[in-house]
Design an enzyme around this catalytic site. Sequence first.
Site, short mmCIF file in Angstrom:
data_model
loop_
_atom_site.label_atom_id
_atom_site.label_comp_id
_atom_site.label_asym_id
_atom_site.label_seq_id
_atom_site.Cartn_x
_atom_site.Cartn_y
_atom_site.Cartn_z
N ASN A 137 23.72 1.30 -15.87
CA ASN A 137 22.63 2.23 -16.20
C ASN A 137 23.09 3.63 -16.57
O ASN A 137 22.37 4.61 -16.41
CB ASN A 137 21.55 2.23 -15.11
CG ASN A 137 22.10 2.64 -13.76
OD1 ASN A 137 23.29 2.90 -13.63
ND2 ASN A 137 21.23 2.72 -12.78
N TYR A 189 28.59 6.00 -2.45
CA TYR A 189 27.47 5.06 -2.38
C TYR A 189 27.29 4.48 -0.97
O TYR A 189 26.74 3.39 -0.82
CB TYR A 189 27.65 3.94 -3.41
CG TYR A 189 27.24 4.33 -4.82
CD1 TYR A 189 25.96 4.85 -5.08
CD2 TYR A 189 28.11 4.18 -5.89
CE1 TYR A 189 25.58 5.20 -6.37
CE2 TYR A 189 27.72 4.53 -7.19
CZ TYR A 189 26.46 5.04 -7.42
OH TYR A 189 26.07 5.39 -8.69
N GLU A 191 27.34 15.30 -2.45
CA GLU A 191 28.07 14.71 -3.58
C GLU A 191 28.93 15.75 -4.31
O GLU A 191 30.05 15.45 -4.73
CB GLU A 191 27.07 14.03 -4.53
CG GLU A 191 26.42 12.81 -3.88
CD GLU A 191 25.24 12.24 -4.65
OE1 GLU A 191 24.90 12.77 -5.73
OE2 GLU A 191 24.65 11.26 -4.15
N LYS A 231 28.53 7.41 -16.11
CA LYS A 231 29.21 6.26 -15.51
C LYS A 231 30.18 5.62 -16.53
O LYS A 231 30.14 5.94 -17.73
CB LYS A 231 28.16 5.26 -15.01
CG LYS A 231 27.33 5.81 -13.84
CD LYS A 231 26.29 4.80 -13.35
CE LYS A 231 25.57 5.32 -12.12
NZ LYS A 231 24.56 4.34 -11.62
N HIS A 263 24.48 8.74 -13.32
CA HIS A 263 24.09 8.99 -11.93
C HIS A 263 23.60 10.41 -11.80
O HIS A 263 24.13 11.32 -12.44
CB HIS A 263 25.29 8.80 -10.98
CG HIS A 263 25.05 9.43 -9.63
ND1 HIS A 263 24.31 8.80 -8.66
CD2 HIS A 263 25.37 10.65 -9.13
CE1 HIS A 263 24.22 9.61 -7.60
NE2 HIS A 263 24.86 10.73 -7.86
P1 RTP Z 1 22.38 6.41 -8.86
O1 RTP Z 1 22.54 6.63 -7.37
O2 RTP Z 1 23.53 5.67 -9.47
O3 RTP Z 1 22.04 7.69 -9.57
O4 RTP Z 1 21.09 5.49 -9.09
P2 RTP Z 1 19.68 5.61 -8.41
O5 RTP Z 1 19.65 6.74 -7.42
O6 RTP Z 1 18.67 5.65 -9.49
O7 RTP Z 1 19.57 4.22 -7.67
P3 RTP Z 1 20.15 3.78 -6.24
O8 RTP Z 1 19.06 3.11 -5.51
O9 RTP Z 1 20.85 4.93 -5.57
O10 RTP Z 1 21.22 2.68 -6.64
C1 RTP Z 1 22.54 3.04 -7.00
C2 RTP Z 1 23.00 2.18 -8.14
O11 RTP Z 1 23.16 0.85 -7.70
C3 RTP Z 1 22.84 -0.06 -8.74
N1 RTP Z 1 21.77 -0.93 -8.30
N2 RTP Z 1 21.75 -2.20 -8.54
N3 RTP Z 1 21.01 -4.92 -8.64
C4 RTP Z 1 20.24 -4.08 -8.02
O12 RTP Z 1 19.22 -4.41 -7.49
C5 RTP Z 1 20.64 -2.68 -7.97
N4 RTP Z 1 19.99 -1.71 -7.37
C6 RTP Z 1 20.72 -0.60 -7.57
C7 RTP Z 1 22.41 0.77 -9.94
O13 RTP Z 1 23.52 0.92 -10.81
C8 RTP Z 1 22.03 2.10 -9.32
O14 RTP Z 1 22.18 3.16 -10.23
MG MG Z 2 21.08 6.97 -5.93
#
Ligand code: RTP
Ligand code: MG
Length: 148
Positions: free
Chosen positions: A112, A49, A126, A9, A115
């Site tokens: 974070n 997203y 994706e 990222k 991804h």
């Molecule tokens: P990613 O898609 O980026 O790999 O992350 P992930 O699967 O671990 O998590 P996901 O639930 O898909 O969330 C996507 C990205 O959104 C941001 N986020 N912020 N503030 C919050 O509560 C929150 N929750 C998610 C994070 O940057 C996350 O990687």
């Molecule tokens: Mg995700």
Amino acid sequence: MERTYVMVKPDGVQRQLVGEIISRFERKGLKIAGLKLMQIPRSLAEEHYGEHKGKSFFAPLVDYITSGPVVAMVLEGKDAVSTAREMMGATNPLQAAPGTIRGTYGMDIGRNVIHGSDSPASAEREINLFFRPEELVSYDRSLDRWIY
Ligand code: RTP
Ligand code: MG
């Protein structure tokens, strides 16, 4: 062999963690099938997203992921999707195990570092969003028999 979509990222690029992160996946045994530096257009970020549309963090998330270049990659190997996810650690770096990428380099859920696709179906979606078929390369590695 399975493929997954992974990207460093914008914070990871700005913090000069690209080499370190790619190196971890290489050393693990995953094979690079596609790789590029790119600036994500807003429309692509919203599509990528899309599952989070309507959530409170959606707008900040799109702002974040379009705030600078990312390094997009396709990694290939046995159970590539879950392997990459395990190496990344939990979404919130606070909960990510020490030694994982987010556990090692992250401080904040909104920054974070990396991804990775969360399922084989997401990976296919994706990969198709970020790469054209001719950008992906299939090749043999002489060391594959030492990994598998
Ligand atoms: P990613 O898609 O980026 O790999 O992350 P992930 O699967 O671990 O998590 P996901 O639930 O898909 O969330 C996507 C990205 O959104 C941001 N986020 N912020 N503030 C919050 O509560 C929150 N929750 C998610 C994070 O940057 C996350 O990687
Ligand atoms: Mg995700």
